[in-house]
Scaffold this motif. Structure first.
Motif, PDB file in Angstrom:
ATOM      1  N   ILE A   1       0.836  -1.193   0.000  1.00 19.41           N
ATOM      2  CA  ILE A   1       0.000   0.000   0.000  1.00 19.41           C
ATOM      3  C   ILE A   1       0.874   1.247   0.000  1.00 19.41           C
ATOM      4  CG2 ILE A   1      -0.165   0.026   2.522  1.00 19.41           C
ATOM      5  CD1 ILE A   1      -3.051   1.016   2.236  1.00 19.41           C
ATOM      6  N   LYS A   2       0.353   2.282  -0.629  1.00 17.68           N
ATOM      7  CA  LYS A   2       0.994   3.595  -0.605  1.00 17.68           C
ATOM      8  C   LYS A   2      -0.063   4.596  -0.155  1.00 17.68           C
ATOM      9  CE  LYS A   2       2.573   6.845  -3.954  1.00 17.68           C
ATOM     10  NZ  LYS A   2       3.081   7.047  -5.303  1.00 17.68           N
ATOM     11  N   VAL A   3       0.273   5.414   0.833  1.00 19.68           N
ATOM     12  CA  VAL A   3      -0.647   6.415   1.360  1.00 19.68           C
ATOM     13  C   VAL A   3       0.017   7.779   1.251  1.00 19.68           C
ATOM     14  CG1 VAL A   3      -1.874   7.238   3.400  1.00 19.68           C
ATOM     15  CG2 VAL A   3      -1.721   4.798   2.968  1.00 19.68           C
ATOM     16  N   ILE A   4      -0.698   8.717   0.662  1.00 21.69           N
ATOM     17  CA  ILE A   4      -0.241  10.103   0.598  1.00 21.69           C
ATOM     18  C   ILE A   4      -1.176  10.921   1.468  1.00 21.69           C
ATOM     19  CG2 ILE A   4       0.176  12.104  -0.869  1.00 21.69           C
ATOM     20  CD1 ILE A   4       0.664  10.099  -3.178  1.00 21.69           C
ATOM     21  N   GLU A   5      -0.592  11.565   2.481  1.00 21.17           N
ATOM     22  CA  GLU A   5      -1.367  12.320   3.457  1.00 21.17           C
ATOM     23  C   GLU A   5      -1.134  13.811   3.265  1.00 21.17           C
ATOM     24  OE1 GLU A   5      -1.865  12.115   8.249  1.00 21.17           O
ATOM     25  OE2 GLU A   5       0.175  12.013   7.475  1.00 21.17           O
ATOM     26  N   GLN A   6      -2.219  14.570   3.247  1.00 22.60           N
ATOM     27  CA  GLN A   6      -2.122  16.018   3.172  1.00 22.60           C
ATOM     28  C   GLN A   6      -1.653  16.531   4.529  1.00 22.60           C
ATOM     29  OE1 GLN A   6      -2.485  17.683   0.332  1.00 22.60           O
ATOM     30  NE2 GLN A   6      -2.922  15.718  -0.622  1.00 22.60           N
ATOM     31  N   ALA A   7      -0.553  17.284   4.528  1.00 21.20           N
ATOM     32  CA  ALA A   7       0.021  17.772   5.783  1.00 21.20           C
ATOM     33  C   ALA A   7      -0.095  19.290   5.876  1.00 21.20           C
ATOM     34  CB  ALA A   7       1.471  17.328   5.900  1.00 21.20           C
ATOM     35  N   GLY A   8      -1.014  19.856   5.127  1.00 16.51           N
ATOM     36  CA  GLY A   8      -1.222  21.304   5.167  1.00 16.51           C
ATOM     37  C   GLY A   8      -0.440  22.026   4.103  1.00 16.51           C
ATOM     38  N   ARG A   9      -0.879  23.190   3.776  1.00 15.41           N
ATOM     39  CA  ARG A   9      -0.275  24.121   2.826  1.00 15.41           C
ATOM     40  C   ARG A   9       0.786  23.539   1.890  1.00 15.41           C
ATOM     41  NH1 ARG A   9      -0.424  30.094   4.621  1.00 15.41           N
ATOM     42  NH2 ARG A   9      -0.015  30.090   2.403  1.00 15.41           N
ATOM     43  N   LYS A  10       0.337  22.840   0.897  1.00 20.96           N
ATOM     44  CA  LYS A  10       1.190  22.306  -0.164  1.00 20.96           C
ATOM     45  C   LYS A  10       2.205  21.275   0.321  1.00 20.96           C
ATOM     46  CE  LYS A  10       0.907  26.590  -2.811  1.00 20.96           C
ATOM     47  NZ  LYS A  10       1.643  27.640  -3.446  1.00 20.96           N
ATOM     48  N   ARG A  11       1.996  20.704   1.486  1.00 15.19           N
ATOM     49  CA  ARG A  11       2.900  19.681   2.009  1.00 15.19           C
ATOM     50  C   ARG A  11       2.168  18.347   2.071  1.00 15.19           C
ATOM     51  NH1 ARG A  11       4.238  21.334   7.540  1.00 15.19           N
ATOM     52  NH2 ARG A  11       4.924  19.191   7.598  1.00 15.19           N
ATOM     53  N   THR A  12       2.891  17.292   1.751  1.00 19.94           N
ATOM     54  CA  THR A  12       2.334  15.952   1.855  1.00 19.94           C
ATOM     55  C   THR A  12       3.349  15.034   2.523  1.00 19.94           C
ATOM     56  OG1 THR A  12       3.138  15.307  -0.334  1.00 19.94           O
ATOM     57  CG2 THR A  12       0.889  16.165  -0.210  1.00 19.94           C
ATOM     58  N   ASN A  13       2.854  14.006   3.169  1.00 22.58           N
ATOM     59  CA  ASN A  13       3.680  12.925   3.710  1.00 22.58           C
ATOM     60  C   ASN A  13       3.313  11.668   2.957  1.00 22.58           C
ATOM     61  OD1 ASN A  13       4.785  14.614   5.707  1.00 22.58           O
ATOM     62  ND2 ASN A  13       3.106  14.179   7.102  1.00 22.58           N
ATOM     63  N   GLU A  14       4.325  10.888   2.600  1.00 17.36           N
ATOM     64  CA  GLU A  14       4.085   9.662   1.843  1.00 17.36           C
ATOM     65  C   GLU A  14       4.549   8.461   2.660  1.00 17.36           C
ATOM     66  OE1 GLU A  14       5.533   7.872  -2.364  1.00 17.36           O
ATOM     67  OE2 GLU A  14       4.962   9.980  -2.326  1.00 17.36           O
ATOM     68  N   TYR A  15       3.701   7.447   2.719  1.00 19.27           N
ATOM     69  CA  TYR A  15       3.995   6.232   3.466  1.00 19.27           C
ATOM     70  C   TYR A  15       3.850   5.042   2.536  1.00 19.27           C
ATOM     71  CZ  TYR A  15       2.906   9.377   7.341  1.00 19.27           C
ATOM     72  OH  TYR A  15       2.874  10.441   8.207  1.00 19.27           O
TER      73      TYR A  15
END
Length: 76
Positions: free
Chosen positions: A20-34
């Motif tokens: 699985i790949k998860v992309i999380e919105q971390a606010g103002r044009k930032r994302t975290n990818e797992y």
């Protein structure tokens, strides 16, 4: 296609053990990818065993984050 909460839960449970790949919105044009393996699904959350050797070794997400599009989930 917009899914409802029961559809999301069954979709996640059907893919237990999958990569699985998860992309999380971390606010103002930032994302975290797992990335990792979908290891467990509980009534309110699902858990991913992360690929990286960094801590923490697991990440958990709620099904409502998929519903509200706070995270994007892709099975590989």
């Amino acid at each position: 296609m917009q899914m409802n909460l029961p559809d999301i839960k069954s979709w996640i449970k059907e893919n237990l053990g999958s990569d699985i790949k998860v992309i999380e919105q971390a606010g103002r044009k930032r994302t975290n990818e797992y990335g990792g393996v979908l290891s467990e699904a509980f009534p309110a959350v699902f858990i991913i065993d992360l690929d990286s050797s960094e801590q923490p070794a697991h990440a958990s997400f709620t099904y409502t984050k998929i519903l509200t599009e706070d995270i994007q989930v892709t099975f590989i």
